[in-house]
Write an enzyme that holds these catalytic residues in place. Structure first.
Site, PDB file in Angstrom:
ATOM      1  N   PRO A 291       0.854  -1.194   0.000  1.00  0.00           N
ATOM      2  CG  PRO A 291      -0.626  -1.542   1.741  1.00  0.00           C
ATOM      3  CD  PRO A 291       0.699  -1.985   1.221  1.00  0.00           C
ATOM      4  CD  GLU A 292       4.485   3.095  -2.262  1.00  0.00           C
ATOM      5  OE1 GLU A 292       4.554   4.231  -1.752  1.00  0.00           O
ATOM      6  OE2 GLU A 292       5.469   2.392  -2.514  1.00  0.00           O
TER       7      GLU A 292
END
Length: 580
Positions: A291-292
């Site tokens: 996840p960014e």
């Protein structure tokens, strides 16, 4: 009278807020982030908080696990409703394992704070999400970077007030260290990952780059690098449901915005080589996600979106545990019997998909700093439109596995890394000679400056032949009938981009240890040409056809030397041999 009443109301509200703030500050169950949503917990606060949960709940266990370069131990936090806290228990109780890594880049601390809240909420609520899954959390992976706290190393980021630094105590980027293991952190992480052999791996990050409307984006394991069954399952089953869940919870995601210039010109899938966390996980047939969160969004929203993603993943596992485990077990068995392995890939621009994307219009204006044109994103002009999405990689290099690899015992660093990843290794018990397939390094390229402490080799080309090799008692044989075959082939084949050869573990072979003195070798060369008619024929032909060669006495002597018994056999001979 009205003024007095208004003053009383204001004082009452203020008093309530002060009282609530005081109560919150004294409540040990609240994380530092929950007390101040622009604050990320320090390393000391993180470990103290998990130890508090350990003392107050039977569902969580906090262990020191291995060393890091900082001098502090790596920590393993296990959340297990059955209270057994072992990989064996996960197998016996048919539970999935979700492994969460935080703070690999401590300037991106969303996962650090989100995981603390996740652990607290799951164990306090005795969540049924724990009925099907054991969760393993690394609270802070890059401890040295976390201790190096400040407010200015992430110039493009909107909060938190304080955060850590990207480099670890040795100034290494740990998300480039999973294969080479230059850090104690990575050595411990390899062993911890192997211990748990997780079904799902989540490595929490914050992005850099373009501006757009999403709070969170997602890097999934590159689908064309995964085993085929796992790839189809992730692409067709997992990702659509995860995207749907996040949208329903008001945290709509998009694939990680990896673009050439602006997103509307096209987004490409990220090639996660094994040096990266998700590429490393793929070598173990683990489906991985990075996840960014978007650096410009408020910190509270970034943390909450990370928390929501992990909850969504646990919900997916709860509803699909058996199918996830079945497809992964099939992938592991297929890897054991698989004959050919892809080693490198390139983006296929002929395979273009379309992605509905919510961005902002880009434009140019005069810079107040330089006076030149500068690009910016105009947030007053949001858009939603279809953009090109390139997420298909095609293989550029495939190799057939041998029956086994033979490694001389001198290469202890390589053996240590293989063992840390669960590779089964045999010790050869007697001296012997074997006919083995041998690579010779013909060419390679090196960067002009160091990359993560290495001048790593790329564009490696090899020639192949068979030779009689003396194998010594104590050397090692690694058979390729193992579940770890993908890891074995990707690290021992020298042309692989993250092989041990690429990372300089075998550089001793790249320099000749002996040579000749021309005035001495003249007579030897003359004698060799007299005795070897084939050599003389080739030599004379090269002189006729190569003017530069014919004008260089050294080049001619060197040509004969390389084809003589005096030539150093180990020079550029790759010391990992292939047995068939």
């Amino acid at each position: 009278m009205h003024k007095l009443l208004l003053l009383f109301v204001i004082l009452s509200i203020t008093s309530c807020n002060i009282t609530k703030g005081l109560i919150d500050s004294l409540d040990p169950s609240l994380t530092p982030f929950e007390k101040d949503n622009n604050y990320s917990a320090s390393y000391e606060e993180v470990i103290e908080y998990y130890k508090y949960l350990d003392k107050t709940s039977l569902y969580i266990q906090v262990n020191a696990f291995g060393k890091t370069d900082s001098g502090h131990p790596l920590h393993e936090v296990i959340i297990d409703k059955s209270k057994k806290f072992t990989p064996l228990a996960a197998i016996q109780e048919n539970k999935a394992v979700m492994f969460v890594n935080n703070g690999i880049h401590p300037g991106e601390p969303c996962g650090i704070d989100a995981s603390m809240m996740l652990a607290k909420d799951l164990i306090q609520n005795k969540s049924d999400l724990l009925d099907s899954t054991i969760i393993v959390i690394v609270p802070v992976y890059n401890i040295g970077g976390s201790l190096n706290r400040g407010a200015y190393s992430r110039a493009n980021q909107n909060g938190p007030a304080l955060y850590g630094f990207r480099g670890n105590a040795k100034n290494l980027d740990l998300n480039r260290d999973f294969i080479k293991q230059d850090s104690e952190n990575a050595k411990s992480m390899n062993r911890l990952f192997t211990k748990w052999n997780p079904d799902i791996f989540i490595d929490n990050h914050t992005s850099n780059g373009a501006d757009y409307q999403y709070i969170i984006t997602l890097i999934a394991t590159q689908k064309d690098k995964l085993e085929a069954n796992l790839s189809r399952y992730m692409t067709n089953e997992m990702l659509p449901e995860l995207y749907s869940k996040m949208k329903s919870k008001d945290y709509e995601m998009t694939p990680y915005v990896y673009s050439r210039s602006t997103p509307d010109e096209g987004i490409a899938g990220f090639l996660d080589l094994p040096r990266y966390s998700s590429g490393y996980a793929a070598l173990h047939n683990t489906i991985s996600f990075m996840p960014e969160t978007h650096m410009f969004k408020p910190y509270k929203d970034r943390v909450q979106s990370t928390y929501t993603f992990m909850i969504s993943m646990l919900e997916f596992i709860k509803d699909n545990k058996q199918s996830l485990q079945d497809v992964r077990n099939r992938a592991i068995e297929n890897t054991r019997i698989q004959e050919k392995f892809d080693l490198n890939w390139t983006l296929d621009f002929e395979k273009e998909d379309q992605l509905m994307f919510k961005g902002y219009e880009s434009a140019t204006k005069k810079s107040k700093v330089t006076g030149l044109d500068r690009m910016y994103y105009d947030r007053s002009k949001p858009y939603e439109k279809s953009v090109p999405f390139y997420n298909t990689y095609k293989s550029t290099l495939t190799v057939s596995k041998p029956k086994a690899y033979i490694i001389p015992q001198a290469y202890t660093d390589v053996i240590e890394r293989l063992r840390a990843n669960g590779v089964q290794i045999e010790t050869i018990t007697e001296d012997q000679e074997m006919t083995l397939e041998v690579y010779r390094i013909e060419d390679y390229e090196d960067p002009k400056s160091a990359y993560e402490g290495h001048y790593n080799h790329s564009q490696v080309t090899v020639s192949t032949g068979k030779e009689q090799i003396k194998i010594r008692k104590g050397d090692y044989r690694i058979r390729t009938n193992q579940s770890k075959n993908r890891y074995i082939v990707s690290t021992l084949e020298p042309q692989a981009p993250d092989s041990y050869f690429a990372w300089n573990f075998f550089d001793g072979i790249l320099m000749a240890k002996e040579h000749f003195s021309s005035y001495v070798f003249e007579e030897i060369a003359e004698d060799l040409l007299k005795k070897d008619k084939e050599l003389r024929k080739d030599f004379e032909e090269k002189k006729r056809n190569d003017k530069e060669f014919s004008n260089s006495s050294y080049a001619q002597l060197n040509y004969i030397y390389k084809r003589s018994p005096y030539y150093e056999k180990t020079y550029k001979r790759y010391p990992v041999f292939r047995e068939f």
